[in-house]
Design a protein around this motif. Structure first.
Motif, PDB file in Angstrom:
ATOM      1  N   ILE A 176     128.228  55.278 -70.005  1.00 36.47           N
ATOM      2  CA  ILE A 176     129.041  56.390 -69.502  1.00 36.47           C
ATOM      3  C   ILE A 176     128.298  57.155 -68.416  1.00 36.47           C
ATOM      4  CG2 ILE A 176     130.053  58.621 -70.159  1.00 36.47           C
ATOM      5  CD1 ILE A 176     130.734  57.311 -72.870  1.00 36.47           C
ATOM      6  N   GLU A 177     127.007  57.389 -68.621  1.00 40.63           N
ATOM      7  CA  GLU A 177     126.238  58.143 -67.633  1.00 40.63           C
ATOM      8  C   GLU A 177     126.146  57.401 -66.302  1.00 40.63           C
ATOM      9  OE1 GLU A 177     124.919  61.318 -67.747  1.00 40.63           O
ATOM     10  OE2 GLU A 177     126.271  61.343 -69.473  1.00 40.63           O
ATOM     11  N   ILE A 178     125.922  56.089 -66.358  1.00 35.61           N
ATOM     12  CA  ILE A 178     125.818  55.311 -65.121  1.00 35.61           C
ATOM     13  C   ILE A 178     127.141  55.312 -64.375  1.00 35.61           C
ATOM     14  CG2 ILE A 178     125.628  52.960 -64.213  1.00 35.61           C
ATOM     15  CD1 ILE A 178     122.927  54.187 -64.692  1.00 35.61           C
ATOM     16  N   LEU A 179     128.238  55.066 -65.070  1.00 35.08           N
ATOM     17  CA  LEU A 179     129.537  55.016 -64.403  1.00 35.08           C
ATOM     18  C   LEU A 179     129.963  56.393 -63.895  1.00 35.08           C
ATOM     19  CD1 LEU A 179     131.434  52.481 -66.681  1.00 35.08           C
ATOM     20  CD2 LEU A 179     130.477  52.099 -64.401  1.00 35.08           C
ATOM     21  N   ARG A 180     129.628  57.431 -64.628  1.00 30.83           N
ATOM     22  CA  ARG A 180     129.928  58.787 -64.142  1.00 30.83           C
ATOM     23  C   ARG A 180     129.124  59.083 -62.878  1.00 30.83           C
ATOM     24  NH1 ARG A 180     128.836  61.709 -68.533  1.00 30.83           N
ATOM     25  NH2 ARG A 180     131.003  61.854 -69.199  1.00 30.83           N
ATOM     26  N   MET A 181     127.861  58.668 -62.881  1.00 27.42           N
ATOM     27  CA  MET A 181     127.016  58.881 -61.712  1.00 27.42           C
ATOM     28  C   MET A 181     127.572  58.146 -60.494  1.00 27.42           C
ATOM     29  SD  MET A 181     123.258  57.344 -61.042  1.00 27.42           S
ATOM     30  CE  MET A 181     124.061  55.745 -60.903  1.00 27.42           C
ATOM     31  N   VAL A 182     127.945  56.871 -60.683  1.00 25.45           N
ATOM     32  CA  VAL A 182     128.485  56.090 -59.566  1.00 25.45           C
ATOM     33  C   VAL A 182     129.773  56.711 -59.048  1.00 25.45           C
ATOM     34  CG1 VAL A 182     129.467  53.851 -58.927  1.00 25.45           C
ATOM     35  CG2 VAL A 182     127.385  53.946 -60.308  1.00 25.45           C
ATOM     36  N   ARG A 183     130.644  57.125 -59.961  1.00 25.76           N
ATOM     37  CA  ARG A 183     131.916  57.738 -59.558  1.00 25.76           C
ATOM     38  C   ARG A 183     131.688  59.014 -58.760  1.00 25.76           C
ATOM     39  NH1 ARG A 183     135.119  60.522 -64.233  1.00 25.76           N
ATOM     40  NH2 ARG A 183     133.347  61.909 -63.885  1.00 25.76           N
ATOM     41  N   ASP A 184     130.671  59.779 -59.121  1.00 23.83           N
ATOM     42  CA  ASP A 184     130.458  61.077 -58.489  1.00 23.83           C
ATOM     43  C   ASP A 184     129.634  60.996 -57.203  1.00 23.83           C
ATOM     44  OD1 ASP A 184     131.899  62.183 -60.533  1.00 23.83           O
ATOM     45  OD2 ASP A 184     130.147  62.894 -61.656  1.00 23.83           O
ATOM     46  N   LEU A 185     129.087  59.819 -56.891  1.00 23.40           N
ATOM     47  CA  LEU A 185     128.332  59.675 -55.652  1.00 23.40           C
ATOM     48  C   LEU A 185     129.255  59.759 -54.447  1.00 23.40           C
ATOM     49  CD1 LEU A 185     125.994  56.708 -56.644  1.00 23.40           C
ATOM     50  CD2 LEU A 185     125.262  59.061 -56.202  1.00 23.40           C
ATOM     51  N   ASP A 186     128.702  60.212 -53.338  1.00 22.01           N
ATOM     52  CA  ASP A 186     129.491  60.337 -52.105  1.00 22.01           C
ATOM     53  C   ASP A 186     129.468  59.004 -51.358  1.00 22.01           C
ATOM     54  OD1 ASP A 186     130.984  61.378 -50.034  1.00 22.01           O
ATOM     55  OD2 ASP A 186     129.259  62.279 -49.019  1.00 22.01           O
ATOM     56  N   LEU A 187     130.037  57.991 -51.995  1.00 21.12           N
ATOM     57  CA  LEU A 187     130.120  56.679 -51.359  1.00 21.12           C
ATOM     58  C   LEU A 187     131.291  55.908 -51.958  1.00 21.12           C
ATOM     59  CD1 LEU A 187     128.826  54.810 -53.780  1.00 21.12           C
ATOM     60  CD2 LEU A 187     126.677  55.351 -52.654  1.00 21.12           C
ATOM     61  N   THR A 188     131.601  54.784 -51.347  1.00 20.77           N
ATOM     62  CA  THR A 188     132.668  53.908 -51.814  1.00 20.77           C
ATOM     63  C   THR A 188     132.064  52.865 -52.739  1.00 20.77           C
ATOM     64  OG1 THR A 188     133.745  54.199 -49.671  1.00 20.77           O
ATOM     65  CG2 THR A 188     134.552  52.415 -51.069  1.00 20.77           C
ATOM     66  N   SER A 189     132.683  52.658 -53.903  1.00 18.32           N
ATOM     67  CA  SER A 189     132.136  51.729 -54.886  1.00 18.32           C
ATOM     68  C   SER A 189     133.191  50.728 -55.323  1.00 18.32           C
ATOM     69  CB  SER A 189     131.640  52.475 -56.128  1.00 18.32           C
ATOM     70  OG  SER A 189     130.656  53.429 -55.801  1.00 18.32           O
ATOM     71  N   VAL A 190     132.751  49.479 -55.477  1.00 17.67           N
ATOM     72  CA  VAL A 190     133.577  48.434 -56.076  1.00 17.67           C
ATOM     73  C   VAL A 190     132.792  47.889 -57.263  1.00 17.67           C
ATOM     74  CG1 VAL A 190     134.831  46.282 -55.755  1.00 17.67           C
ATOM     75  CG2 VAL A 190     134.564  47.865 -53.831  1.00 17.67           C
ATOM     76  N   ILE A 191     133.381  47.988 -58.462  1.00 24.54           N
ATOM     77  CA  ILE A 191     132.657  47.686 -59.695  1.00 24.54           C
ATOM     78  C   ILE A 191     133.416  46.651 -60.516  1.00 24.54           C
ATOM     79  CG2 ILE A 191     131.550  48.670 -61.726  1.00 24.54           C
ATOM     80  CD1 ILE A 191     131.823  51.411 -60.527  1.00 24.54           C
ATOM     81  N   ALA A 192     132.745  45.560 -60.861  1.00 22.60           N
ATOM     82  CA  ALA A 192     133.299  44.589 -61.799  1.00 22.60           C
ATOM     83  C   ALA A 192     132.927  45.021 -63.209  1.00 22.60           C
ATOM     84  CB  ALA A 192     132.764  43.191 -61.510  1.00 22.60           C
ATOM     85  N   LEU A 193     133.926  45.097 -64.080  1.00 18.86           N
ATOM     86  CA  LEU A 193     133.708  45.568 -65.439  1.00 18.86           C
ATOM     87  C   LEU A 193     134.439  44.685 -66.445  1.00 18.86           C
ATOM     88  CD1 LEU A 193     134.228  49.401 -64.888  1.00 18.86           C
ATOM     89  CD2 LEU A 193     132.072  48.323 -65.532  1.00 18.86           C
ATOM     90  N   HIS A 194     133.843  44.548 -67.633  1.00 20.70           N
ATOM     91  CA  HIS A 194     134.515  43.876 -68.741  1.00 20.70           C
ATOM     92  C   HIS A 194     135.261  44.880 -69.621  1.00 20.70           C
ATOM     93  CE1 HIS A 194     133.755  39.641 -68.661  1.00 20.70           C
ATOM     94  NE2 HIS A 194     132.449  39.775 -68.525  1.00 20.70           N
ATOM     95  N   ASP A 195     134.689  46.058 -69.807  1.00 21.57           N
ATOM     96  CA  ASP A 195     135.267  47.047 -70.715  1.00 21.57           C
ATOM     97  C   ASP A 195     136.461  47.724 -70.044  1.00 21.57           C
ATOM     98  OD1 ASP A 195     135.756  49.559 -72.149  1.00 21.57           O
ATOM     99  OD2 ASP A 195     133.890  49.119 -73.207  1.00 21.57           O
ATOM    100  N   LEU A 196     137.650  47.469 -70.545  1.00 20.60           N
ATOM    101  CA  LEU A 196     138.859  47.980 -69.908  1.00 20.60           C
ATOM    102  C   LEU A 196     138.984  49.490 -70.056  1.00 20.60           C
ATOM    103  CD1 LEU A 196     141.441  45.207 -70.878  1.00 20.60           C
ATOM    104  CD2 LEU A 196     139.797  45.287 -68.997  1.00 20.60           C
ATOM    105  N   ASN A 197     138.511  50.041 -71.153  1.00 20.19           N
ATOM    106  CA  ASN A 197     138.580  51.492 -71.323  1.00 20.19           C
ATOM    107  C   ASN A 197     137.636  52.212 -70.370  1.00 20.19           C
ATOM    108  OD1 ASN A 197     140.587  52.233 -73.336  1.00 20.19           O
ATOM    109  ND2 ASN A 197     139.357  51.034 -74.768  1.00 20.19           N
ATOM    110  N   LEU A 198     136.461  51.634 -70.123  1.00 14.56           N
ATOM    111  CA  LEU A 198     135.561  52.226 -69.140  1.00 14.56           C
ATOM    112  C   LEU A 198     136.163  52.138 -67.739  1.00 14.56           C
ATOM    113  CD1 LEU A 198     132.030  51.015 -70.314  1.00 14.56           C
ATOM    114  CD2 LEU A 198     133.003  53.318 -70.507  1.00 14.56           C
ATOM    115  N   ALA A 199     136.816  51.033 -67.434  1.00 10.85           N
ATOM    116  CA  ALA A 199     137.492  50.906 -66.142  1.00 10.85           C
ATOM    117  C   ALA A 199     138.571  51.975 -65.999  1.00 10.85           C
ATOM    118  CB  ALA A 199     138.093  49.510 -65.997  1.00 10.85           C
ATOM    119  N   ALA A 200     139.319  52.201 -67.072  1.00 10.91           N
ATOM    120  CA  ALA A 200     140.380  53.217 -67.033  1.00 10.91           C
ATOM    121  C   ALA A 200     139.799  54.615 -66.864  1.00 10.91           C
ATOM    122  CB  ALA A 200     141.208  53.140 -68.308  1.00 10.91           C
ATOM    123  N   MET A 201     138.640  54.869 -67.476  1.00 12.40           N
ATOM    124  CA  MET A 201     138.026  56.201 -67.427  1.00 12.40           C
ATOM    125  C   MET A 201     137.471  56.543 -66.052  1.00 12.40           C
ATOM    126  SD  MET A 201     135.916  56.322 -71.028  1.00 12.40           S
ATOM    127  CE  MET A 201     135.011  57.806 -70.551  1.00 12.40           C
TER     128      MET A 201
END
Length: 254
Positions: free
Chosen positions: A175-200
């Protein structure tokens, strides 16, 4: 920076791995890639990052075809975090993160205050400052993954591609890593297996199935019972979570 992919195709021999994929990510957006194993997520990420050349189609970053951008210049703009990066070299955590500054330095340039600041900020972002002098070989799999994310951040990129960045991490650090990536001032493309984390954490989601785009849109639009049944072959109940109405998936047993 924006990302636009048009009609990407790539395969091995006669087998198509990525087939006629078109997508886009707006500046500052977090775009998720989901799909079953073998759906082409990792291959598509490498095409988008310029690490693999498509057999047809094109990728543009900020309106410029990446095939026309010199590799070193592209590395100053784009960072890639792979699934299971490894090294046999006996180096420290800080040494690994320092490698992220390579695209910004010439062969004769010294280590600058800007370089040091970028490395320190990257280590802090992934909660590894206290481990900066620790030997790489002594880290757990999850800790190594956090260090590789820090190395990518040390590049100070404007676009980041991450292939399963939460592998081997406990739920707190996922959660901390994905929150950090989401909050960075950049464009991100992330491959994920966990569908709930993708939704969050993703603004929009692209669903891949057998190398093709099956659906694309916001999590509440894309993640339906029908799609989960048809693409992932699972039965689930979907409800709105308190987090801005994002969907929460509850999988059914049997």
């Amino acid at each position: 920076m924006s990302i636009v992919a048009e009609n990407l195709h790539w395969g091995v021999k006669r087998k198509a791995i990525v087939s006629d994929v078109s997508l886009s990510a707006a500046p500052g957006e977090t775009l998720g890639l989901i799909g079953p194993n073998g759906s082409g997520k990792s291959s598509l990420l490498r095409l988008l990052a310029g690490l693999r050349k498509p057999q047809s189609g094109r990728v543009e970053v900020n309106g410029r075809d990446i095939a026309q951008v010199p590799r070193r210049a592209l590395s100053r703009q784009v960072a890639f975090v792979q699934q299971n990066a490894a090294t046999d070299t006996n180096v420290s955590v800080r040494d690994v993160v320092r490698l992220g500054r390579t695209p910004h330095r010439s062969a004769l340039s010294g280590w600058s205050a800007t370089d040091e600041s970028a490395v320190a900020a990257a280590l802090e972002s992934v909660d590894m400052t206290a481990r900066r002098s620790q030997p790489w070989q002594t880290l757990s799999g999850g800790e190594r993954q956090r260090v590789h994310i820090a190395r990518a951040l040390a590049q100070t990129p404007q676009v980041m591609f991450l292939d399963e960045p939460t592998n081997h991490l406990d739920i707190h650090h996922q959660i901390e890593i994905l929150r950090m990536v989401r909050d960075l001032d950049l464009t991100s493309v992330i491959a994920l297996h966990d569908l709930n984390l993708a939704a969050m954490f993703c603004d929009r989601i692209v669903v891949l199935d057998a190398g093709s785009v099956r659906a694309c849109g916001t999590p509440d639009v894309v993640l339906t019972q029908e799609l989960l049944r048809d693409v992932f072959r699972v039965t689930a109940d979907i409800s709105a979570s308190p987090d801005a109405g994002r969907p929460h998936i509850r999988f059914r047993a049997g």
